[in-house]
Design a protein around this motif. Structure first.
Motif, PDB file in Angstrom:
ATOM      1  N   GLY A   1       0.834  -1.201   0.000  1.00  0.00           N
ATOM      2  CA  GLY A   1       0.000   0.000   0.000  1.00  0.00           C
ATOM      3  C   GLY A   1       0.863   1.243   0.000  1.00  0.00           C
ATOM      4  O   GLY A   1       2.021   1.206   0.409  1.00  0.00           O
ATOM      5  N   GLY A   2       0.302   2.349  -0.444  1.00  0.00           N
ATOM      6  CA  GLY A   2       1.075   3.565  -0.652  1.00  0.00           C
ATOM      7  C   GLY A   2       1.390   4.347   0.605  1.00  0.00           C
ATOM      8  O   GLY A   2       0.922   4.040   1.705  1.00  0.00           O
ATOM      9  N   THR A   3       2.200   5.386   0.418  1.00  0.00           N
ATOM     10  CA  THR A   3       2.600   6.304   1.485  1.00  0.00           C
ATOM     11  C   THR A   3       1.931   7.653   1.248  1.00  0.00           C
ATOM     12  O   THR A   3       2.130   8.273   0.199  1.00  0.00           O
ATOM     13  CB  THR A   3       4.121   6.496   1.503  1.00  0.00           C
ATOM     14  OG1 THR A   3       4.742   5.249   1.805  1.00  0.00           O
ATOM     15  CG2 THR A   3       4.523   7.536   2.543  1.00  0.00           C
ATOM     16  N   ARG A   4       1.144   8.099   2.216  1.00  0.00           N
ATOM     17  CA  ARG A   4       0.449   9.389   2.130  1.00  0.00           C
ATOM     18  C   ARG A   4       1.226  10.419   2.934  1.00  0.00           C
ATOM     19  O   ARG A   4       1.498  10.216   4.116  1.00  0.00           O
ATOM     20  CB  ARG A   4      -0.979   9.244   2.649  1.00  0.00           C
ATOM     21  CG  ARG A   4      -1.778  10.535   2.657  1.00  0.00           C
ATOM     22  CD  ARG A   4      -3.253  10.263   2.850  1.00  0.00           C
ATOM     23  NE  ARG A   4      -3.813   9.523   1.713  1.00  0.00           N
ATOM     24  CZ  ARG A   4      -5.111   9.292   1.545  1.00  0.00           C
ATOM     25  NH1 ARG A   4      -5.980   9.718   2.414  1.00  0.00           N
ATOM     26  NH2 ARG A   4      -5.519   8.613   0.488  1.00  0.00           N
ATOM     27  N   PHE A   5       1.584  11.532   2.303  1.00  0.00           N
ATOM     28  CA  PHE A   5       2.309  12.636   2.952  1.00  0.00           C
ATOM     29  C   PHE A   5       1.295  13.769   3.089  1.00  0.00           C
ATOM     30  O   PHE A   5       0.917  14.408   2.096  1.00  0.00           O
ATOM     31  CB  PHE A   5       3.488  13.058   2.074  1.00  0.00           C
ATOM     32  CG  PHE A   5       4.601  13.773   2.792  1.00  0.00           C
ATOM     33  CD1 PHE A   5       4.342  14.642   3.846  1.00  0.00           C
ATOM     34  CD2 PHE A   5       5.928  13.590   2.402  1.00  0.00           C
ATOM     35  CE1 PHE A   5       5.371  15.303   4.502  1.00  0.00           C
ATOM     36  CE2 PHE A   5       6.968  14.248   3.048  1.00  0.00           C
ATOM     37  CZ  PHE A   5       6.685  15.108   4.096  1.00  0.00           C
ATOM     38  N   TYR A   6       0.872  14.052   4.342  1.00  0.00           N
ATOM     39  CA  TYR A   6      -0.270  14.945   4.517  1.00  0.00           C
ATOM     40  C   TYR A   6      -0.166  15.696   5.845  1.00  0.00           C
ATOM     41  O   TYR A   6       0.277  15.123   6.849  1.00  0.00           O
ATOM     42  CB  TYR A   6      -1.563  14.128   4.484  1.00  0.00           C
ATOM     43  CG  TYR A   6      -2.817  14.953   4.444  1.00  0.00           C
ATOM     44  CD1 TYR A   6      -3.227  15.595   3.277  1.00  0.00           C
ATOM     45  CD2 TYR A   6      -3.613  15.091   5.585  1.00  0.00           C
ATOM     46  CE1 TYR A   6      -4.386  16.353   3.245  1.00  0.00           C
ATOM     47  CE2 TYR A   6      -4.762  15.853   5.563  1.00  0.00           C
ATOM     48  CZ  TYR A   6      -5.149  16.481   4.389  1.00  0.00           C
ATOM     49  OH  TYR A   6      -6.285  17.236   4.366  1.00  0.00           O
TER      50      TYR A   6
ATOM     51  N   SER B   1      -5.180   1.166   5.580  1.00  0.00           N
ATOM     52  CA  SER B   1      -4.519  -0.145   5.488  1.00  0.00           C
ATOM     53  C   SER B   1      -5.530  -1.277   5.475  1.00  0.00           C
ATOM     54  O   SER B   1      -5.349  -2.282   4.763  1.00  0.00           O
ATOM     55  CB  SER B   1      -3.528  -0.316   6.636  1.00  0.00           C
ATOM     56  OG  SER B   1      -4.160  -0.139   7.883  1.00  0.00           O
ATOM     57  N   GLN B   2      -6.600  -1.142   6.238  1.00  0.00           N
ATOM     58  CA  GLN B   2      -7.652  -2.158   6.199  1.00  0.00           C
ATOM     59  C   GLN B   2      -8.287  -2.211   4.811  1.00  0.00           C
ATOM     60  O   GLN B   2      -8.556  -3.290   4.274  1.00  0.00           O
ATOM     61  CB  GLN B   2      -8.717  -1.858   7.258  1.00  0.00           C
ATOM     62  CG  GLN B   2      -9.789  -2.944   7.362  1.00  0.00           C
ATOM     63  CD  GLN B   2     -10.726  -2.708   8.525  1.00  0.00           C
ATOM     64  OE1 GLN B   2     -10.730  -1.634   9.133  1.00  0.00           O
ATOM     65  NE2 GLN B   2     -11.515  -3.698   8.859  1.00  0.00           N
ATOM     66  N   GLY B   3      -8.510  -1.027   4.231  1.00  0.00           N
ATOM     67  CA  GLY B   3      -9.049  -0.992   2.882  1.00  0.00           C
ATOM     68  C   GLY B   3      -8.138  -1.669   1.874  1.00  0.00           C
ATOM     69  O   GLY B   3      -8.608  -2.304   0.926  1.00  0.00           O
ATOM     70  N   MET B   4      -6.815  -1.564   2.089  1.00  0.00           N
ATOM     71  CA  MET B   4      -5.872  -2.201   1.168  1.00  0.00           C
ATOM     72  C   MET B   4      -5.955  -3.719   1.233  1.00  0.00           C
ATOM     73  O   MET B   4      -5.738  -4.401   0.225  1.00  0.00           O
ATOM     74  CB  MET B   4      -4.447  -1.740   1.474  1.00  0.00           C
ATOM     75  CG  MET B   4      -4.148  -0.303   1.094  1.00  0.00           C
ATOM     76  SD  MET B   4      -4.488   0.114  -0.636  1.00  0.00           S
ATOM     77  CE  MET B   4      -3.496  -1.101  -1.490  1.00  0.00           C
TER      78      MET B   4
END
Length: 373
Positions: free
Chosen positions: A50-55, A71-74
């Motif tokens: 899963g990706g990395t969100r920078f926010y 992460s659960q959605g992934m």
């Protein structure tokens, strides 16, 4: 870790009591300013991807809540995409325009590497291909725990290409279910958020003969879309979009777009379907029931936006765009299957999708148990 790169980790191993996650890991690298969280929801099907969100989250608690949901959605997304990967996600806390640097990204790379391959990362909101190239430099030789890298580094490049393609396939399935033909020709589609995914989706829809209306908080993003596609209509806000006479609403920004109030507005406005690229679109459990009761067809987000993860997962096997695109095209059939199951069992499509994903996870887990036993 070397003394030159003093990363501080805090971790919970085993099940997270709030969400059933296998592992949640915190990192604070003071020299670079990195504050990050990696959440591994499940590795039942394989290493978490899963990706990395920078926010710029308001607080660490808000970041934790987001990474747990994402992460659960992934887990479900990867299961329905037919990938041999579990679900994971990461967030970096802060404004990327102010904090992002090579030093920070490489510190983050060491954070990813510390998990020894249990988590494989990629791009998400606020991170890009060039960032993943830097993060990947901290992987041990011969190990690939970072995807979404540039083609020069052996990667698949921008995953929004197949993310938008997958959303388009899901929308075709919506059209077939509602109007009998898998085409958006003559339909009016409203896209909220025209960043990497939404902008590409607009092009695909226009090529299919749809009318497209867009909105975004970024004037730059809107101007870019209008430059590429002068025929799109632009409205100032999502509220205006929902009231503009659209047939399909496509949320392609951040999560939580589908609230009780939005469901009511969609119903009054005559919107027939929701199909978008954003993750975690349902503001809370139960919104899917409101949509279903209002006769609005909801294409589960983690089904239709899985083209990106399909693209980056293929990178781990020596990237072939044609192979990845063919797999992403199957999102059409998967979405059709979900709609059919939902109709036969009298449940919303979101429930049907969950059941299909959970069945695959349970079956593979059972096989693993037999093999290991």
């Amino acid at each position: 870790m070397t003394e030159a790169s003093p990363l501080v980790f805090g971790r919970t191993d085993g099940s997270d009591p709030r969400s059933g996650h296998e592992q949640v890991v915190f990192c604070h690298d003071r020299p670079s300013g990195l504050r990050a969280i990696i959440a591994i929801h499940s590795t039942a099907l394989g290493p978490a991807l899963g990706g990395t969100r920078f926010y710029p989250y308001e607080s660490e608690a808000a970041a934790l809540d987001d990474v747990l949901h994402l992460s659960q959605g992934m887990t479900y997304k990867n299961a329905l995409a037919g990938l041999d990967h579990g679900g994971g996600k990461a967030v970096i806390i802060g404004d990327p325009s102010e904090l992002k640097s090579e030093r920070l990204l490489r510190a983050y790379g060491r954070f990813v590497a510390s998990l020894g391959g249990r988590y494989i990362t990629a791009c998400d909101v606020g991170t890009y291909v060039a960032d993943m190239d830097l993060v990947a430099r901290e992987c041990p030789p011969g190990r690939t725990w970072v995807t979404g890298r540039s083609s020069a580094e052996g990667g698949a490049g921008d995953s929004s290409v197949l993310t938008s393609f997958g959303v388009f396939q899901g929308m075709r399935a919506c059209a077939e279910r509602l109007w009998g033909e898998p085409t958006l020709a003559g339909r009016r589609v409203g896209i909220s958020g025209v960043g990497k995914v939404g902008a590409k989706l607009a092009g695909l829809l226009l090529d299919d003969g749809a009318q497209v209306v867009v909105t975004d908080v970024s004037e730059t993003a809107v101007a870019k879309v209008r430059s590429a596609h002068p025929q799109v209509d632009v409205v100032p806000s999502t509220e205006h979009l929902l009231e503009s006479g659209i047939d399909i609403y496509s949320p392609c920004a951040l999560g939580g777009a589908l609230t009780d109030d939005v469901a009511a507005v969609l119903s009054k406005g005559g919107v027939r379907a929701v199909c978008g690229g954003a993750n975690n679109q349902l503001d809370h459990p139960g919104v899917e029931n409101l949509l279903d009761e209002s006769g609005i067809l909801y294409a589960p987000d983690y089904v239709v936006n899985s083209g990106g993860v399909i693209q980056v997962a293929d990178e781990l096997h020596g990237f072939s765009f044609e192979r990845a695109e063919n797999k992403a095209a199957m999102i059409f059939e998967t979405t059709r299957k979900i709609f059919a199951l939902a109709a036969s069992e009298g449940v919303p499509p979101a429930v049907a999708a969950d059941r299909i994903a959970e069945h695959r996870i349970e079956e593979i887990s059972r096989l693993h148990a037999i093999y290991l036993g």
